[in-house]
Enzyme design. Structure first.
Site, short mmCIF file in Angstrom:
data_model
loop_
_atom_site.label_atom_id
_atom_site.label_comp_id
_atom_site.label_asym_id
_atom_site.label_seq_id
_atom_site.Cartn_x
_atom_site.Cartn_y
_atom_site.Cartn_z
N SER A 177 0.86 -1.19 0.00
CA SER A 177 0.00 0.00 0.00
C SER A 177 0.89 1.23 0.00
CB SER A 177 -0.87 0.04 1.27
OG SER A 177 -1.46 1.33 1.41
N LYS B 131 -7.66 0.92 -3.37
CA LYS B 131 -7.71 -0.42 -3.97
C LYS B 131 -6.69 -1.37 -3.32
CE LYS B 131 -8.17 -0.68 -8.54
NZ LYS B 131 -7.90 -0.31 -9.96
N TYR C 85 -6.62 6.58 2.89
CA TYR C 85 -5.70 5.63 3.54
C TYR C 85 -6.32 5.06 4.82
CZ TYR C 85 -1.24 4.07 5.68
OH TYR C 85 -0.22 3.35 6.27
#
Ligand code: NAD
Ligand code: UDP
Length: 311
Positions: free
Chosen positions: A75, A91, A145
Site C-alpha cells: 500500500s 484499492k 488511507y
C-alpha cells in the site's frame, strides 16, 4: 516455510524479506513498484531462497508453488503518496487485501495484515490502546488511507471468523530507517534531506503536533514475534517515546550540525493532520514480550548515514 511478502520492494517490506531469509525461510516478494524500489531488494536477487514477482495485488494473484504465510504490506504509505494516488491506495487495501486473503484461504496459509495507527484518525484518546475505535474522517485527503486500512482490518477479521484463517493484524506507528525513499514526503526523509543540504527544515503548522518514532529494526522484531504468536486481535507496534515535530526538527538539526534552523510552512496536508499520536504498547508487552530497543538518536544516526550515501 515459504512466505509471500506483498509490498516486498518497499521500505518495510524489504526489511521483512531480509528477516525471513535470515530465519531460513524462502521468500517471494510481490510488488508493483508504484512507490517501492527494486534497489531495496537488489542484494537478495541472487539468493536461491528469494524470488521477486512484479505484480499489482489489486489484480488476481496467481501464485505457483508452496505457500505457508502471506504478509500483506502492499500500500502507498506516505501522506504525499496516498494523496497523489488516492484510488490506488483505496484499492491496495480493499481489492488487494481481498486477493491476499483469498490466496491465504486457498492455500491454508497464515495471514498478517500491515495496518496502521491511522485507524485511530485524529485521536481523542491518548495514548492509543487497541480498544479505542478512533476518530476518523471519511472525506478529507487522509480518508483514502485511513478508511481503506479500517476496511482491511474488518475484512481480515471476517475471513478469520467465517473461514477460520489464521490471521494477525499489526497496527504500525510511525516507522523510519534506511531504505525510506528520499522524496517520499514523510517527515523523516524530508528533514534529513533538508538538513544534509544545509537547508532549513520545513515544520508544518506550529510544530506542536506530536508523533512517536520507531526504528525499523524494532518494528521487524515486533512483526516477527506477532507472526509466531496466535493472537488474532490487533497489536500496536510502535515506540511510545512521543515528541513534538518542533523538537524532532531540533534533534535532526543537532545530529547533522545543520545551522540553517527551521521554517514554518502551511501545507495542504495539514488538513486532518493528527495532533497527537502515541502507542499504548501494553498488549505487545504482554502478548509478545516485545518493546522497542533502539533509541531515537541511535536510529536517526544510521538513517542519516543511509541518506548521506543515497545523496
Ligand atoms: P513503501 O511505500 O516503501 O512500501 C509500500 C510498497 O507497496 C511499495 O513497494 C509499493 O510499490 C507497494 N505497493 C503499493 N501498492 C501496491 C499494489 N497494488 N500491488 C503491489 N505492490 C504495491 O511504504 P512502507 O512505509 O514500507 O509501508 C509498508 C506497509 O506498512 C504499508 O502497508 C503501510 O500502510 C504500512 N505502514 C507503514 C508505516 C510507516 O511508518 N512506515 C506506518 C503504518 C503502516
Ligand atoms: N511534517 C512536517 N514537515 C515535513 C513533513 C511532515 O512538519 O516536511 C509533519 C506532518 O505535518 C505531520 C508529521 O510531520 O504532523 C508526520 O508526518 P509524516 O508525513 O511523516 O506522517 P504522518 O504521521 O502524518 O502519517
Amino acid at each position: 516455510m515459504r512466505l509471500l511478502i506483498t509490498g516486498g520492494a518497499g521500505f518495510i517490506g524489504s526489511h521483512l524479506c531480509d528477516r525471513a531469509l535470515a530465519e531460513g525461510h524462502d521468500v517471494v516478494a510481490m510488488d508493483s513498484l508504484i512507490t517501492g524500489n527494486r534497489a531495496n531488494i537488489a542484494h537478495l536477487e541472487n539468493n536461491p531462497g528469494f524470488r521477486f514477482i512484479k505484480h499489482d495485488v489489486t489484480r488476481y494473484i496467481d501464485f505457483e508453488g508452496p505457500l505457508d504465510v502471506v504478509l500483506h504490506f502492499a500500500s502507498p504509505a506516505s501522506p504525499v503518496d496516498y494523496v497523489k494516488l488516492p484510488i490506488q491506495t483505496l484499492k491496495a487495501s480493499s481489492l488487494g487485501t481481498h486477493n491476499a486473503l483469498g490466496l491465504a484461504r486457498a492455500r491454508g496459509a497464515r495471514f498478517l495484515l500491515a495496518s496502521t495507527s491511522e485507524v485511530y484518525g485524529d485521536p481523542k484518546v491518548h495514548p492509543q490502546h487497541e480498544s479505542y475505535v478512533g476518530h476518523v474522517d471519511t472525506l478529507g485527503p487522509r480518508g483514502v488511507y485511513d478508511n481503506a486500512k479500517r476496511y482491511a482490518e474488518a475484512l481480515t477479521m471476517a475471513f478469520h471468523r467465517v473461514h477460520g484463517i489464521d490471521t494477525r493484524i499489526v497496527r504500525i506507528f510511525n516507522t523510519y530507517g534506511p531504505r525510506m525513499r528520499l522524496e517520499d514526503g514523510r517527515v523523516v526523509p524530508n528533514f534529513i534531506a533538508q538538513s544534509l543540504r544545509g537547508e532549513p527544515l520545513t515544520v508544518y503548522g506550529d510544530g506542536s503536533q506530536t508523533r512517536s518514532f520507531q526504528y525499523v529494526n524494532d518494528l521487524i522484531e515486533g512483526v516477527w514475534r506477532l507472526l509466531e504468536t496466535p493472537c488474532h486481535e490487533p497489536v500496536n507496534i510502535g515506540n511510545p517515546r512521543e515528541m513534538t515535530i518542533m523538537n524532532f526538527a531540533m534533534v535532526v538539526n543537532e545530529l547533522t550540525n545543520n545551522p540553517a534552523g527551521i521554517i514554518f510552512q502551511t501545507d495542504s496536508r495539514m488538513t486532518g493532520d493528527p495532533q497527537t499520536r502515541q502507542p499504548d504498547i501494553s498488549r505487545a508487552r504482554k502478548v509478545l514480550g516485545w518493546e522497542p530497543q533502539v533509541g531515537l538518536r541511535e536510529g536517526l544516526a544510521s538513517t542519516i548515514d543511509f541518506f548521506r550515501n543515497v545523496m
